[in-house]
Design a protein around this motif. Structure first.
Motif, short mmCIF file in Angstrom:
data_model
loop_
_atom_site.label_atom_id
_atom_site.label_comp_id
_atom_site.label_asym_id
_atom_site.label_seq_id
_atom_site.Cartn_x
_atom_site.Cartn_y
_atom_site.Cartn_z
N SER A 161 0.44 -0.94 0.42
CA SER A 161 0.39 -0.54 0.03
C SER A 161 0.90 1.43 -0.17
N HIS A 162 1.77 0.71 0.42
CA HIS A 162 2.91 2.27 0.48
C HIS A 162 3.65 2.83 -1.08
N GLN A 214 -3.03 1.54 8.17
CA GLN A 214 -1.57 1.32 8.46
C GLN A 214 -0.60 2.47 9.30
N ALA A 215 -0.79 4.06 9.15
CA ALA A 215 -0.84 5.01 10.05
C ALA A 215 -1.05 5.02 11.23
N ARG A 224 -3.60 2.42 3.21
CA ARG A 224 -2.50 3.59 3.81
C ARG A 224 -3.25 3.79 5.83
N THR A 246 4.28 4.97 4.95
CA THR A 246 3.06 4.49 4.60
C THR A 246 2.63 5.10 2.93
#
Length: 183
Positions: A47-48, A90-91, A87, A109
């Motif tokens: 996703s990054h 994840q963050a 994202r 991210t």
């Protein structure tokens, strides 16, 4: 064939109704669903990275327009919003579970700008990253017994509407749409 005067209003909609039925049947196509899931899995795994529709369509083996339509129909949100969701998830996890700086988290991210990361994060979650970290640390409890997938689902941001639309609503419609028609 009935004459024009004897037609029912629904007779003129029949071709459109067939198109909708045809699109619905296309989503039942297991091969297309596998292709869409393949693209979704690639976004989840990285996703990054940048995932423009062209790249996703190439992964799926379909045209860009067909991919974008089918993805939204299958998963309920457009591919870009899905990527934003991943994202931000994840963050949030990195803010909660690590001591990394906010700038490092933003770049890790997939954000290219700290300002964009902060603005989108606040628009989606309602808090800035620093406040989110402070809140997560203050409310830290025994979550080690809760599966990670359950935690992610509980903290998943709601992206059923576009971020710009959220800003427009909170600003009381003072933010003008970014697109305009020109003659």
């Amino acid at each position: 064939m009935p004459s024009r005067t004897n037609r029912r209003p629904t007779d003129t909609l029949a071709p459109h109704a067939e198109l909708i039925d045809g699109e619905a049947d296309a989503l039942q196509d297991p091969a297309l669903l596998r292709r869409l899931l393949r693209a979704k899995d690639r976004m989840d795994a990285a996703s990054h990275e940048a995932w423009p529709v062209k790249r996703l369509a190439d992964v799926s083996g379909v045209s860009e327009a067909h991919f974008a339509r089918s993805f939204k129909r299958a998963f309920g949100i457009p591919p870009h919003r899905y990527l934003l969701t991943r994202r931000i998830e994840q963050a949030v996890t990195l803010l909660r579970d690590t001591g990394l700086g906010i700038t490092d988290i933003a770049f890790a991210t997939g954000w290219e700008s700290l300002g964009t990361f902060g603005r989108v994060f606040r628009d989606i979650t309602g808090r800035n990253p620093g406040a989110m970290r402070a809140e997560a640390q203050a409310n830290a409890g025994p979550v080690d017994r809760v599966p990670a997938c359950v935690l992610k689902a509980a903290q998943r941001p709601d992206l059923t509407i576009a971020v710009l639309e959220k800003r427009r609503r909170t600003a009381g419609d003072t933010v003008q749409p970014s697109t305009r028609e020109e003659s």
